[in-house]
Design a protein around this motif. Structure first.
Motif, PDB file in Angstrom:
ATOM      1  N   LEU A  79     -25.474  43.589 -27.338  1.00 46.48           N
ATOM      2  CA  LEU A  79     -24.737  43.429 -25.802  1.00 46.48           C
ATOM      3  C   LEU A  79     -25.731  44.326 -25.105  1.00 46.48           C
ATOM      4  O   LEU A  79     -26.139  45.370 -25.278  1.00 46.48           O
ATOM      5  CB  LEU A  79     -23.407  44.250 -25.742  1.00 46.48           C
ATOM      6  N   ARG A  80     -26.265  43.476 -24.119  1.00 46.18           N
ATOM      7  CA  ARG A  80     -27.202  44.210 -23.079  1.00 46.18           C
ATOM      8  C   ARG A  80     -26.917  43.686 -21.342  1.00 46.18           C
ATOM      9  O   ARG A  80     -27.667  43.520 -20.612  1.00 46.18           O
ATOM     10  CB  ARG A  80     -28.705  43.731 -23.336  1.00 46.18           C
ATOM     11  N   PRO A  81     -25.677  43.871 -21.161  1.00 48.54           N
ATOM     12  CA  PRO A  81     -25.069  43.512 -19.621  1.00 48.54           C
ATOM     13  C   PRO A  81     -25.844  44.658 -18.838  1.00 48.54           C
ATOM     14  O   PRO A  81     -25.805  45.857 -19.170  1.00 48.54           O
ATOM     15  CB  PRO A  81     -23.920  43.154 -19.750  1.00 48.54           C
ATOM     16  N   LYS A  82     -26.087  44.425 -17.714  1.00 48.34           N
ATOM     17  CA  LYS A  82     -26.600  45.425 -16.476  1.00 48.34           C
ATOM     18  C   LYS A  82     -25.519  45.686 -15.384  1.00 48.34           C
ATOM     19  O   LYS A  82     -25.706  46.216 -14.755  1.00 48.34           O
ATOM     20  CB  LYS A  82     -27.864  45.251 -15.986  1.00 48.34           C
ATOM     21  N   ASN A  83     -24.219  45.073 -15.688  1.00 48.80           N
ATOM     22  CA  ASN A  83     -23.109  44.917 -14.878  1.00 48.80           C
ATOM     23  C   ASN A  83     -22.172  45.788 -15.044  1.00 48.80           C
ATOM     24  O   ASN A  83     -20.999  45.933 -14.419  1.00 48.80           O
ATOM     25  CB  ASN A  83     -22.848  43.625 -14.154  1.00 48.80           C
ATOM     26  N   VAL A  84     -22.162  46.701 -16.190  1.00 53.97           N
ATOM     27  CA  VAL A  84     -20.940  47.495 -16.651  1.00 53.97           C
ATOM     28  C   VAL A  84     -21.559  49.187 -16.623  1.00 53.97           C
ATOM     29  O   VAL A  84     -22.897  49.246 -16.784  1.00 53.97           O
ATOM     30  CB  VAL A  84     -20.420  47.039 -18.013  1.00 53.97           C
TER      31      VAL A  84
END
Length: 361
Positions: A79-84
């Motif tokens: 998991l590599r999202p930048k919006n959390v």
């Protein structure tokens, strides 16, 4: 001229005589209190300003746990999202809060998120000191600042990593407290003082009979004698009492602010004040050899030292005073700046001529 403004504010910031104050503004009621809540949650929907999961592994862990509870299997996924962003959620549960009522919450980032602007807090349980869940928070965050950046510059105003959700948590559990069954009730003074406590006792007894007993400078106990606590306090809290406070001089050395209480007095004292200025200037000089000659450049130190003694105020007499206006007039006559006035007040206090509590912050 700043010292004139400071002393002018001292003279007019405080009332000439203490005005009667409602008892509800002077005391807290024993048992009638709020409770602090805290939770650990996740903010989503950020515009690329969330946590970098490599530096904040706990964000990835809570996101995976949340998705698992929702039936999404992310085992082994990268998991590599930048919006959390991982956040702490804090709130205060008011006294007598009932199930279904709503309270405000504050959200603060705990990872390396750059901003919570535009984010949404996912359902977060809020626990009390006993570990029980008393409220659940969720909603759109109102961030406390903004952040903008380009390739070579960044501008930050306020604190974008902190925000709030007005009425963002719903109370799910009530604090058990049988207020109506109390037989005695204590009034806790916010500023303990024997004189003020005695006046509260006398005022309550005059209005309701001898039900109040002075226990100490900060406590007055009420014997309810079978009366309804809620009805008694509804009538008692609007009674007027003239509070008494200790004479104080409060000094803020960072801003040069001086605040004096109404009862500050100064005995007759003589004050002399002067300033000593020591100035050291370095002006090194580079000496070079002649052209085409052997040698090397060297730096020769050049130091200038000057000492200057300002004339100061001389020996000035401050008359003994019987009112705040006379204290201000006497200090005003010295004609010094606020920071010098702070030193003078310290010295007057050390000499035993300042009859007040001297507080430096």
């Amino acid at each position: 001229m700043m010292w004139r403004l400071v002393l002018f504010l001292i003279c007019f910031a405080l009332p000439v005589a203490a005005a009667p104050i409602r008892i509800k503004d002077l005391v807290d009621y024993d048992g009638v209190r709020g409770n602090d809540l805290v939770g650990y949650g996740l903010v989503v929907g950020l515009n690329g300003t969330g946590d970098s999961l490599r530096n904040s592994p706990f964000t990835e862990e809570i996101m995976a746990n949340l998705l698992e509870r929702l039936g999404v299997n992310v085992t082994g996924e990268m998991l590599r999202p930048k919006n959390v962003a991982a956040v702490f959620v804090t709130a205060s549960l008011p006294a007598f809060a009932r199930s279904g009522s709503q309270i405000d919450v504050t959200i603060s980032a705990i990872g390396d998120a750059k901003s919570l602007l535009g984010g949404t807090l996912v359902m977060t349980p809020l626990n009390g000191a006993d570990g029980e869940i008393y409220a659940v928070a969720q909603g759109t965050i109102i961030a406390a600042g903004i952040s903008a950046e380009g390739q070579a510059a960044r501008v930050v105003q306020g604190v974008p990593t902190s925000g709030s959700i007005p009425r963002g948590a719903r109370v799910e559990r009530e604090v058990e407290f049988d207020f109506n069954g109390l037989q005695t009730l204590r009034l806790a003074l916010r500023n303990p003082d024997f004189t003020t406590a005695a006046r509260i006792e006398a005022t309550v007894n005059q209005a309701f009979g001898r039900i109040a007993t002075l226990q100490d400078s900060g406590t007055v106990q009420l014997n309810l004698r079978g009366q309804s606590p809620a009805h008694l306090l509804a009538n008692l809290e609007n009674l007027l009492v003239e509070p008494e406070t200790r004479a104080r001089v409060v000094v803020d050395q960072r801003s040069g602010t001086i605040v004096m209480g109404e009862d500050v007095r100064i005995s007759r004292v003589a004050v002399a004040q002067g300033n000593l200025t020591l100035r050291i200037e370095e002006a090194p000089q580079v000496v070079q050899p002649n052209p085409f000659s052997p040698g090397e450049s060297i730096v020769v130190p050049r130091t200038g030292v000057r000492m200057q003694q300002d004339p100061g105020t001389g020996l000035a007499e401050v008359e003994g005073s019987t009112s705040l206006s006379q204290v201000v007039a006497g200090l005003n006559a010295l004609g010094v700046a606020p920071y010098d006035m702070i030193d003078i007040l310290k010295s007057i206090d050390a000499a035993g001529a300042l009859h007040a509590e001297f507080l430096v912050r």
